[in-house]
Design a protein around this motif. Structure first.
Motif, PDB file in Angstrom:
ATOM      1  N   ALA A 254       0.837  -1.202   0.000  1.00  0.00           N
ATOM      2  CA  ALA A 254       0.000   0.000   0.000  1.00  0.00           C
ATOM      3  C   ALA A 254       0.869   1.249   0.000  1.00  0.00           C
ATOM      4  O   ALA A 254       0.576   2.223  -0.716  1.00  0.00           O
ATOM      5  CB  ALA A 254      -0.939  -0.010   1.208  1.00  0.00           C
ATOM      6  N   GLY A 255       1.936   1.244   0.780  1.00  0.00           N
ATOM      7  CA  GLY A 255       2.867   2.384   0.778  1.00  0.00           C
ATOM      8  C   GLY A 255       3.540   2.570  -0.573  1.00  0.00           C
ATOM      9  O   GLY A 255       3.687   3.693  -1.063  1.00  0.00           O
ATOM     10  N   PHE A 256       3.935   1.456  -1.199  1.00  0.00           N
ATOM     11  CA  PHE A 256       4.576   1.522  -2.514  1.00  0.00           C
ATOM     12  C   PHE A 256       3.626   2.102  -3.562  1.00  0.00           C
ATOM     13  O   PHE A 256       3.991   3.005  -4.326  1.00  0.00           O
ATOM     14  CB  PHE A 256       5.037   0.121  -2.930  1.00  0.00           C
ATOM     15  CG  PHE A 256       5.480   0.023  -4.357  1.00  0.00           C
ATOM     16  CD1 PHE A 256       6.710   0.527  -4.743  1.00  0.00           C
ATOM     17  CD2 PHE A 256       4.668  -0.561  -5.308  1.00  0.00           C
ATOM     18  CE1 PHE A 256       7.117   0.448  -6.067  1.00  0.00           C
ATOM     19  CE2 PHE A 256       5.056  -0.648  -6.629  1.00  0.00           C
ATOM     20  CZ  PHE A 256       6.285  -0.136  -7.008  1.00  0.00           C
ATOM     21  N   VAL A 257       2.390   1.595  -3.591  1.00  0.00           N
ATOM     22  CA  VAL A 257       1.420   2.073  -4.578  1.00  0.00           C
ATOM     23  C   VAL A 257       1.077   3.537  -4.322  1.00  0.00           C
ATOM     24  O   VAL A 257       0.982   4.341  -5.266  1.00  0.00           O
ATOM     25  CB  VAL A 257       0.156   1.183  -4.567  1.00  0.00           C
ATOM     26  CG1 VAL A 257      -0.954   1.786  -5.403  1.00  0.00           C
ATOM     27  CG2 VAL A 257       0.495  -0.210  -5.062  1.00  0.00           C
ATOM     28  N   ALA A 258       0.913   3.913  -3.050  1.00  0.00           N
ATOM     29  CA  ALA A 258       0.611   5.311  -2.734  1.00  0.00           C
ATOM     30  C   ALA A 258       1.756   6.223  -3.166  1.00  0.00           C
ATOM     31  O   ALA A 258       1.524   7.326  -3.681  1.00  0.00           O
ATOM     32  CB  ALA A 258       0.340   5.466  -1.239  1.00  0.00           C
ATOM     33  N   ALA A 259       2.987   5.778  -2.989  1.00  0.00           N
ATOM     34  CA  ALA A 259       4.136   6.583  -3.423  1.00  0.00           C
ATOM     35  C   ALA A 259       4.195   6.674  -4.944  1.00  0.00           C
ATOM     36  O   ALA A 259       4.481   7.740  -5.497  1.00  0.00           O
ATOM     37  CB  ALA A 259       5.428   5.981  -2.875  1.00  0.00           C
ATOM     38  N   ARG A 260       3.914   5.566  -5.632  1.00  0.00           N
ATOM     39  CA  ARG A 260       3.939   5.583  -7.102  1.00  0.00           C
ATOM     40  C   ARG A 260       2.847   6.473  -7.687  1.00  0.00           C
ATOM     41  O   ARG A 260       3.025   7.065  -8.745  1.00  0.00           O
ATOM     42  CB  ARG A 260       3.778   4.162  -7.648  1.00  0.00           C
ATOM     43  CG  ARG A 260       4.916   3.235  -7.348  1.00  0.00           C
ATOM     44  CD  ARG A 260       6.130   3.601  -8.112  1.00  0.00           C
ATOM     45  NE  ARG A 260       5.898   3.388  -9.538  1.00  0.00           N
ATOM     46  CZ  ARG A 260       6.829   3.311 -10.437  1.00  0.00           C
ATOM     47  NH1 ARG A 260       8.079   3.415 -10.085  1.00  0.00           N
ATOM     48  NH2 ARG A 260       6.534   3.125 -11.695  1.00  0.00           N
ATOM     49  N   LEU A 261       1.714   6.544  -7.003  1.00  0.00           N
ATOM     50  CA  LEU A 261       0.624   7.403  -7.470  1.00  0.00           C
ATOM     51  C   LEU A 261       0.789   8.848  -7.024  1.00  0.00           C
ATOM     52  O   LEU A 261      -0.024   9.699  -7.372  1.00  0.00           O
ATOM     53  CB  LEU A 261      -0.725   6.853  -6.990  1.00  0.00           C
ATOM     54  CG  LEU A 261      -1.143   5.508  -7.572  1.00  0.00           C
ATOM     55  CD1 LEU A 261      -2.427   5.020  -6.935  1.00  0.00           C
ATOM     56  CD2 LEU A 261      -1.300   5.597  -9.086  1.00  0.00           C
ATOM     57  N   GLY A 262       1.820   9.115  -6.227  1.00  0.00           N
ATOM     58  CA  GLY A 262       2.077  10.477  -5.766  1.00  0.00           C
ATOM     59  C   GLY A 262       1.228  10.913  -4.587  1.00  0.00           C
ATOM     60  O   GLY A 262       1.147  12.101  -4.287  1.00  0.00           O
ATOM     61  N   LEU A 263       0.593   9.964  -3.912  1.00  0.00           N
ATOM     62  CA  LEU A 263      -0.236  10.316  -2.761  1.00  0.00           C
ATOM     63  C   LEU A 263       0.589  10.609  -1.521  1.00  0.00           C
ATOM     64  O   LEU A 263       0.137  11.350  -0.638  1.00  0.00           O
ATOM     65  CB  LEU A 263      -1.233   9.188  -2.478  1.00  0.00           C
ATOM     66  CG  LEU A 263      -2.193   8.846  -3.622  1.00  0.00           C
ATOM     67  CD1 LEU A 263      -3.028   7.639  -3.271  1.00  0.00           C
ATOM     68  CD2 LEU A 263      -3.078  10.043  -3.936  1.00  0.00           C
ATOM     69  N   VAL A 264       1.757   9.986  -1.411  1.00  0.00           N
ATOM     70  CA  VAL A 264       2.670  10.232  -0.291  1.00  0.00           C
ATOM     71  C   VAL A 264       4.075  10.424  -0.844  1.00  0.00           C
ATOM     72  O   VAL A 264       4.390   9.987  -1.948  1.00  0.00           O
ATOM     73  CB  VAL A 264       2.664   9.076   0.742  1.00  0.00           C
ATOM     74  CG1 VAL A 264       1.312   8.919   1.389  1.00  0.00           C
ATOM     75  CG2 VAL A 264       3.101   7.772   0.107  1.00  0.00           C
TER      76      VAL A 264
ATOM     77  N   PRO B   4       8.427  10.394   0.472  1.00  0.00           N
ATOM     78  CA  PRO B   4       9.305   9.951   1.572  1.00  0.00           C
ATOM     79  C   PRO B   4       9.417  10.986   2.687  1.00  0.00           C
ATOM     80  O   PRO B   4       9.412  10.642   3.862  1.00  0.00           O
ATOM     81  CB  PRO B   4      10.640   9.716   0.874  1.00  0.00           C
ATOM     82  CG  PRO B   4      10.274   9.396  -0.533  1.00  0.00           C
ATOM     83  CD  PRO B   4       9.061  10.240  -0.824  1.00  0.00           C
ATOM     84  N   ALA B   5       9.492  12.267   2.314  1.00  0.00           N
ATOM     85  CA  ALA B   5       9.587  13.320   3.338  1.00  0.00           C
ATOM     86  C   ALA B   5       8.316  13.370   4.181  1.00  0.00           C
ATOM     87  O   ALA B   5       8.370  13.525   5.405  1.00  0.00           O
ATOM     88  CB  ALA B   5       9.848  14.673   2.678  1.00  0.00           C
ATOM     89  N   GLY B   6       7.164  13.220   3.532  1.00  0.00           N
ATOM     90  CA  GLY B   6       5.902  13.220   4.265  1.00  0.00           C
ATOM     91  C   GLY B   6       5.794  12.025   5.196  1.00  0.00           C
ATOM     92  O   GLY B   6       5.279  12.132   6.310  1.00  0.00           O
ATOM     93  N   LEU B   7       6.285  10.860   4.750  1.00  0.00           N
ATOM     94  CA  LEU B   7       6.276   9.676   5.610  1.00  0.00           C
ATOM     95  C   LEU B   7       7.190   9.862   6.812  1.00  0.00           C
ATOM     96  O   LEU B   7       6.858   9.444   7.924  1.00  0.00           O
ATOM     97  CB  LEU B   7       6.688   8.439   4.809  1.00  0.00           C
ATOM     98  CG  LEU B   7       5.679   7.954   3.775  1.00  0.00           C
ATOM     99  CD1 LEU B   7       6.269   6.819   2.941  1.00  0.00           C
ATOM    100  CD2 LEU B   7       4.392   7.509   4.440  1.00  0.00           C
TER     101      LEU B   7
END
Length: 196
Positions: free
Chosen positions: A161-171, A173-176
Motif C-alpha cells: 500500500a505504501g509503494f502504490v501510494a508513493a507511485r501514485l504520488g499520494l505520499v 518519503p519526506a511526508g512519511l
C-alpha cells in the motif's frame, strides 16, 4: 461504451462471479468437514452453545473456503471490468500490484494460521491451569481464528500500500518521515483496540 453497455458488462461480470461462488461452494462443501476435524484436533473438544451455532459456524467456514476457491475468478472479473477505464501507466502498476497484493494477503493469513494461531491457542489454553478442562465453543474458535489470520493478511499489505501510494504520488518519503511519530502512535492504539 454507453451506460446500458456498462450495465450489461457489469451484469455479465457479476453473473460469472456468482457462478464461481456456486462452484467454489460445492467444492468447499466437501472440504469443510475435514477443516472442522483439523480445528477440533488443534483446539481439543469443540462444543456448541446454541441450536444454530454448529450450522452457522459450518456456513461461516464454508464461505471462507468458498471465497478462497472462487477468489481468483472474482478478481479476474473485477480486473476485466475495470481495466478499460485505466490509463496505460495505471494498468502497468496494477499488473505488478494485484498479484503482489494477493500473494501478500495469503502469506499473512498463512503466517497467522501456521505460526501465530497455534502458539496463541496453546498459550491461552495453558492459562486455565491443570484443573480446568477446555471446551471451546465452535463459533468462538472460528471468530478467534479469523480475528487472528485476516488482520494479519491485511497487515502484510501495508508495504505494498505504501509503494502504490508513493507511485501514485499520494505520499512522499519526506511526508512519511514527518508522520512517523503519529504512525507509531496510531499503530499502538490500533493494536490495543484490535487485539482479540
Amino acid at each position: 461504451m454507453t451506460i446500458p453497455e456498462h450495465l450489461e458488462e457489469l451484469r455479465y461480470r457479476v453473473l460469472v462471479s456468482l457462478l464461481a461462488l456456486v462452484a467454489g461452494g460445492v467444492a468447499a462443501w466437501r472440504v469443510v468437514p475435514h477443516a472442522i476435524a483439523v480445528l477440533a484436533r488443534e483446539a481439543g473438544r469443540l462444543v456448541v452453545t446454541t441450536p444454530a451455532e454448529a450450522f452457522v459456524g459450518y456456513l461461516k467456514l464454508l464461505l471462507a473456503v468458498d471465497l478462497v476457491l472462487a477468489g481468483p475468478v472474482i478478481l479476474a472479473q473485477v480486473w476485466l471490468y475495470v481495466v478499460p477505464a485505466l490509463y496505460p501507466h495505471e494498468v502497468r502498476l496494477a499488473v505488478r500490484a494485484v498479484p503482489a497484493a494477493v500473494g501478500l494477503f495469503l502469506a499473512g493469513v498463512a503466517f497467522g494460521y501456521v505460526v501465530l494461531y497455534p502458539v496463541a491457542l496453546r498459550f491461552l489454553l495453558s492459562q486455565a491451569g491443570s484443573g480446568v478442562m477446555p471446551a471451546i465453543s465452535f463459533h468462538r474458535l472460528l471468530s478467534f481464528l479469523f480475528g487472528l489470520t485476516v488482520p494479519l493478511g491485511l497487515l502484510f499489505e501495508m508495504p505494498l500500500a505504501g509503494f502504490v501510494a508513493a507511485r501514485l504520488g499520494l505520499v512522499t518519503p519526506a511526508g512519511l518521515r514527518r508522520g512517523r511519530r503519529w504512525a507509531v502512535l496510531a499503530a499502538f492504539t490500533l493494536s490495543a483496540v484490535l487485539t482479540p
